[in-house]
Design an enzyme around this catalytic site. Structure first.
Site, PDB file in Angstrom:
ATOM      1  N   GLU A  79       0.854  -1.196   0.000  1.00 44.65           N
ATOM      2  CA  GLU A  79       0.000   0.000   0.000  1.00 44.65           C
ATOM      3  C   GLU A  79       0.887   1.243   0.000  1.00 44.65           C
ATOM      4  O   GLU A  79       0.443   2.329   0.336  1.00 44.65           O
ATOM      5  CB  GLU A  79      -0.992  -0.016   1.162  1.00 44.65           C
ATOM      6  CG  GLU A  79      -0.385  -0.205   2.527  1.00 44.65           C
ATOM      7  CD  GLU A  79      -1.427  -0.167   3.631  1.00 44.65           C
ATOM      8  OE1 GLU A  79      -2.151   0.835   3.712  1.00 44.65           O
ATOM      9  OE2 GLU A  79      -1.499  -1.127   4.423  1.00 44.65           O
ATOM     10  N   CYS A 111      -3.437  -3.617   4.541  1.00 46.89           N
ATOM     11  CA  CYS A 111      -2.480  -4.638   5.035  1.00 46.89           C
ATOM     12  C   CYS A 111      -2.849  -6.054   4.635  1.00 46.89           C
ATOM     13  O   CYS A 111      -2.111  -6.989   4.925  1.00 46.89           O
ATOM     14  CB  CYS A 111      -2.399  -4.579   6.560  1.00 46.89           C
ATOM     15  SG  CYS A 111      -1.893  -2.996   7.185  1.00 46.89           S
ATOM     16  N   HIS A 233      -2.420 -10.044  12.378  1.00 45.24           N
ATOM     17  CA  HIS A 233      -1.867  -8.825  11.775  1.00 45.24           C
ATOM     18  C   HIS A 233      -1.406  -7.935  12.927  1.00 45.24           C
ATOM     19  O   HIS A 233      -2.137  -7.758  13.908  1.00 45.24           O
ATOM     20  CB  HIS A 233      -2.910  -8.108  10.914  1.00 45.24           C
ATOM     21  CG  HIS A 233      -2.467  -6.715  10.563  1.00 45.24           C
ATOM     22  ND1 HIS A 233      -1.257  -6.474   9.954  1.00 45.24           N
ATOM     23  CD2 HIS A 233      -3.023  -5.501  10.781  1.00 45.24           C
ATOM     24  CE1 HIS A 233      -1.091  -5.171   9.799  1.00 45.24           C
ATOM     25  NE2 HIS A 233      -2.156  -4.551  10.301  1.00 45.24           N
TER      26      HIS A 233
END
Ligand code: HMG
Length: 389
Positions: A79, A111, A233
């Site tokens: 990103e 993400c 994450h």
């Protein structure tokens, strides 16, 4: 035939800021960072480092033990795109000397996109098991100075080789997904820093975890207790602790607090001192688990929760292969982290404020990084990369 992760490695910048320096400047108790968000240091990129150089440096060790021609596809998840048209992976393809018959594409969804790339890579390998797919996830997390997100910056790249009969981790076919159109974190094209509704983003993250888990459970029938380890994450490591206790509560797990921590702790070491690396973050967490777990992980089931703001989330699992230890790049990772240079706050500001020139003239950047690949400069709006001899 099993399909999954055959090899994995990561790379991060050679510079970091200790969050104590940030706390001192802003007159904040450093424990808010060390304990409150569970972060100690954040990686800061030098002027001659970008997502391409980090990705190529991360992927280099993976090429040592395979025929480059066996890589049919390179997927670049990021990103922190450097061009609206050209995939950053095309530069990596050249720097690594991959075959002209290897296709390249860039994927984006905050993400989450490295996980999308891995699932697509598994499908490609299932179709042609002789071939491998190289997934690289590379990002630089940047927030405004003096914003609440500033302490959750970082940078890094993970390179993941997907193959048939993998040496490290078999990926199971079932997975649970969750998508919802929300504005918790985003970066319009005209901004170099992300906008974020911080507290809301953590709520949406946890909601997505519950939803993706529910879907995963419907399709797999698996129970929380069957998971030996979790890789979440990691925007900051406290997020994994919050996620773990929420999921344990939701599934009415009987694990003790110590047992719950033991299932996540080895995956947190590296991210705690690297910071958020967006797409790469959870996969650096996996490397941390493989490199740092005290017990032999062979046969252990690892659960993954991938989250990308905006938002898309996925829950899936894999089993660690016997003999995985001999294929890790543990020493290289530890050396990279041990040999980083600490920045003072003014030095951090200098790197933070560095901007790539946009006038089309020829510019050369100071030689700061120590990696094999560096961004030498920009000429006529073209990035010029070089390989150290
Ligand atoms: P904040 O306002 O700086 O922090 O924002 P806080 O006041 O909420 O404090 C954080 C924690 O520290 C709290 O604990 C405090 O109690 C504690 P909690 O209530 O959470 O358990 N604390 C202390 N602890 C010990 N000693 C002290 C002390 N003082 C306070 N003295 C926030 C925190 C995460 C919101 C902020 O850093 C932020 O906005 N970060 C960026 C957004 C983010 O990371 N969101 C995560 C979920 S979204 C996601 O993961 C996606 C993402 O990676 C992007 C993508 O997908 O591309 C971000």
């Amino acid at each position: 035939m099993s399909v999954g992760i055959d090899d994995i490695s990561f790379y991060t910048s050679n510079f970091y800021l200790d969050l104590k320096s940030l706390a001192d400047v802003h007159n904040i108790d450093e424990e808010k960072f060390y304990l409150g968000i569970g972060q100690e240091k954040m990686g800061i990129v030098a002027a001659d480092e970008d997502v391409v150089t980090m990705a190529a440096n991360a992927a280099l060790p993976l090429l040592e033990s395979i025929e480059k021609d066996s890589i049919s596809t390179l997927m670049f998840a990021t990103e922190t795109g450097i061009d609206q048209s050209k995939a950053a992976g095309v530069y990596v393809h050249r720097l690594l000397g991959l075959s002209n018959r290897c296709r390249v594409v860039e994927l984006k969804q905050a993400c989450y996109s490295a996980t999308a790339a891995i699932q697509m890579a598994c499908a490609l390998v299932a179709r042609d098991p002789e071939k491998k797919v190289l997934v690289v996830a590379s990002d630089i997390a940047r927030y405004d100075l003096n914003s609440s997100g500033e302490a959750t910056q970082g940078c890094g790249a993970a390179a993941i080789l997907i193959s048939a009969n993998p040496r490290l981790l078999e990926i199971h076919p079932e997975s649970g997904h969750y998508t919802e159109d929300v504005m918790d974190f985003w970066r319009p094209n005209y901004r170099s820093t992300a906008l974020v509704d911080g507290k809301y983003s953590t709520k949406i993250y946890l909601k997505s975890l519950k939803q993706a888990w529910q879907h995963y459970q419907e399709v797999s029938g698996a129970e929380f207790e069957q998971m030996d380890y979790f890789c979440y994450h990691l925007p900051f490591t406290r997020m994994a602790e919050k996620s773990q206790s929420q999921l344990a509560r939701y599934t009415k797990s009987e694990c003790s607090a110590e047992q719950l921590s033991a299932k996540i702790d080895p995956s947190l070491h590296y991210n705690r001192i690297i910071g958020n690396s967006y797409t790469a973050s959870m996969y650096i967490g996996l490397v941390s688990l493989l490199d740092n777990a005290e017990e032999d992980l062979s046969g252990k089931r690892v659960a993954f929760f991938s989250y990308g703001s905006g938002c898309v989330a996925e829950f899936y699992t894999g089993t660690v292969m016997p003999g995985y230890q001999q294929f890790l790049h543990r020493e290289q990772h530890r050396q990279l982290l041990d040999q980083r240079t600490e920045l003072s706050y003014p030095e951090y500001l200098e790197l933070y404020n560095f901007e790539y020139p946009t006038d089309g003239d020829e510019h050369h950047f100071p030689e700061q990084t120590k990696g094999q690949f560096r961004l030498e400069g920009i000429n006529q709006h073209k990035r010029i990369y070089s390989v150290r001899g």
